[in-house]
Design a protein around this motif. Structure first.
Motif, PDB file in Angstrom:
ATOM      1  N   LYS A  85      31.421  21.112  32.559  1.00 31.24           N
ATOM      2  CA  LYS A  85      31.935  19.795  32.167  1.00 31.24           C
ATOM      3  C   LYS A  85      32.602  19.845  30.791  1.00 31.24           C
ATOM      4  CE  LYS A  85      28.401  17.258  34.625  1.00 31.24           C
ATOM      5  NZ  LYS A  85      27.212  16.470  34.458  1.00 31.24           N
ATOM      6  N   ASN A  87      34.632  21.796  29.614  1.00 33.16           N
ATOM      7  CA  ASN A  87      36.063  22.140  29.711  1.00 33.16           C
ATOM      8  C   ASN A  87      36.942  20.903  29.894  1.00 33.16           C
ATOM      9  OD1 ASN A  87      34.817  24.622  29.849  1.00 33.16           O
ATOM     10  ND2 ASN A  87      36.187  25.439  31.400  1.00 33.16           N
ATOM     11  N   PHE A  88      36.347  19.771  30.232  1.00 29.24           N
ATOM     12  CA  PHE A  88      37.132  18.570  30.517  1.00 29.24           C
ATOM     13  C   PHE A  88      37.101  17.556  29.375  1.00 29.24           C
ATOM     14  CE2 PHE A  88      36.178  20.482  34.547  1.00 29.24           C
ATOM     15  CZ  PHE A  88      37.377  20.388  35.222  1.00 29.24           C
ATOM     16  N   LYS A  89      36.525  17.959  28.235  1.00 30.69           N
ATOM     17  CA  LYS A  89      36.468  17.032  27.104  1.00 30.69           C
ATOM     18  C   LYS A  89      37.833  16.963  26.436  1.00 30.69           C
ATOM     19  CE  LYS A  89      31.601  17.143  26.011  1.00 30.69           C
ATOM     20  NZ  LYS A  89      30.562  17.580  25.092  1.00 30.69           N
ATOM     21  N   GLU A  90      38.160  15.753  25.987  1.00 29.83           N
ATOM     22  CA  GLU A  90      39.392  15.567  25.218  1.00 29.83           C
ATOM     23  C   GLU A  90      38.991  15.044  23.854  1.00 29.83           C
ATOM     24  OE1 GLU A  90      42.065  13.058  27.367  1.00 29.83           O
ATOM     25  OE2 GLU A  90      42.277  14.488  29.001  1.00 29.83           O
ATOM     26  N   GLU A  91      39.397  15.759  22.802  1.00 29.28           N
ATOM     27  CA  GLU A  91      39.036  15.395  21.430  1.00 29.28           C
ATOM     28  C   GLU A  91      37.525  15.203  21.299  1.00 29.28           C
ATOM     29  OE1 GLU A  91      41.568  12.015  21.034  1.00 29.28           O
ATOM     30  OE2 GLU A  91      43.262  13.311  21.542  1.00 29.28           O
ATOM     31  N   LYS A  93      35.344  14.256  23.383  1.00 37.64           N
ATOM     32  CA  LYS A  93      34.706  13.215  24.197  1.00 37.64           C
ATOM     33  C   LYS A  93      34.877  13.523  25.677  1.00 37.64           C
ATOM     34  CE  LYS A  93      35.612   9.449  20.959  1.00 37.64           C
ATOM     35  NZ  LYS A  93      36.850   9.786  20.253  1.00 37.64           N
ATOM     36  N   LYS A  94      33.857  13.125  26.450  1.00 39.69           N
ATOM     37  CA  LYS A  94      33.927  13.281  27.898  1.00 39.69           C
ATOM     38  C   LYS A  94      34.923  12.253  28.445  1.00 39.69           C
ATOM     39  CE  LYS A  94      30.238  12.571  30.575  1.00 39.69           C
ATOM     40  NZ  LYS A  94      28.897  12.786  31.079  1.00 39.69           N
ATOM     41  N   ASN A  95      35.825  12.705  29.289  1.00 39.42           N
ATOM     42  CA  ASN A  95      36.811  11.810  29.883  1.00 39.42           C
ATOM     43  C   ASN A  95      36.315  11.377  31.258  1.00 39.42           C
ATOM     44  OD1 ASN A  95      39.004  10.597  31.095  1.00 39.42           O
ATOM     45  ND2 ASN A  95      40.493  11.994  30.181  1.00 39.42           N
ATOM     46  N   LEU A  98      38.759  11.025  34.240  1.00 31.82           N
ATOM     47  CA  LEU A  98      39.245  12.277  34.814  1.00 31.82           C
ATOM     48  C   LEU A  98      38.270  12.836  35.857  1.00 31.82           C
ATOM     49  CD1 LEU A  98      41.598  14.278  34.472  1.00 31.82           C
ATOM     50  CD2 LEU A  98      40.180  15.512  32.835  1.00 31.82           C
TER      51      LEU A  98
END
Length: 171
Positions: A85, A87-91, A93-95, A98
């Motif tokens: 999971k 790998n899917f963080k943006e800045e 934070k969990k998105n 997505l």
């Protein structure tokens, strides 16, 4: 005008698929009012599909059976992976938007190859993704009609794809 290399072809069709167990099921309908455009001879469609249309003119009908080996290949269990999971963080934070089951995400592998993966499950182990093409393992049955054949514009040949009804398309 005949469908051949450097022509833009518009087709309407119905596509039925068969997984080898449940029989033929309707998968997609492309209407005469809103046909599918492609540049002939540039590997934008399956080779057997293009063969079926080769030499046809506007108004001609076609029907073609493409077995899974000549379509999108067999379904490959090795193309199902679990990605952390994190790998899917943006800045940082969990998105949440997505990570939804059914969402298709463009990604790339460690060699930079573009791929698309569908999220099939999210659990404590990570994000379960399937990188098989949606029609992998299916035999395909197309029935359709050639709606239009026109000369491709130079920019379409340069780009290697059709730009719609009149050849003008802005990216």
């Amino acid at each position: 005008m005949k469908a051949e290399k450097d022509k833009v072809v518009a087709v309407s069709y119905t596509l039925k698929v068969d997984d080898g167990e449940s029989g033929q099921e309707l998968f997609e309908t492309v209407s005469e009012e809103n046909p599918f455009y492609f540049l002939f001879g540039y590997q934008n469609v399956l080779p057997k599909f293009e063969e079926a249309i080769s030499g046809k003119e506007a108004g001609d009908t076609f029907s073609v059976f493409i077995d899974f080996e000549n379509g999108y290949g067999d379904y490959d269990e090795d193309k199902k992976v679990i990605i952390p999971k994190a790998n899917f963080k943006e800045e940082g934070k969990k998105n949440k938007d997505l990570l939804r089951v059914g969402k298709v995400i463009p990604m790339q592998d460690d060699k930079g190859n573009q791929m698309r993966g569908e999220i099939t499950k999210v659990d404590y182990r990570g994000v379960h993704m399937d990188f098989n093409p949606p029609l992998a393992g299916f035999d395909l049955y197309f029935e359709g009609k050639v709606m239009l054949v026109r000369d491709a514009e130079p920019v379409e040949i340069e780009h290697g794809h059709a730009h719609g009804p009149d050849g003008h398309h802005h990216h």
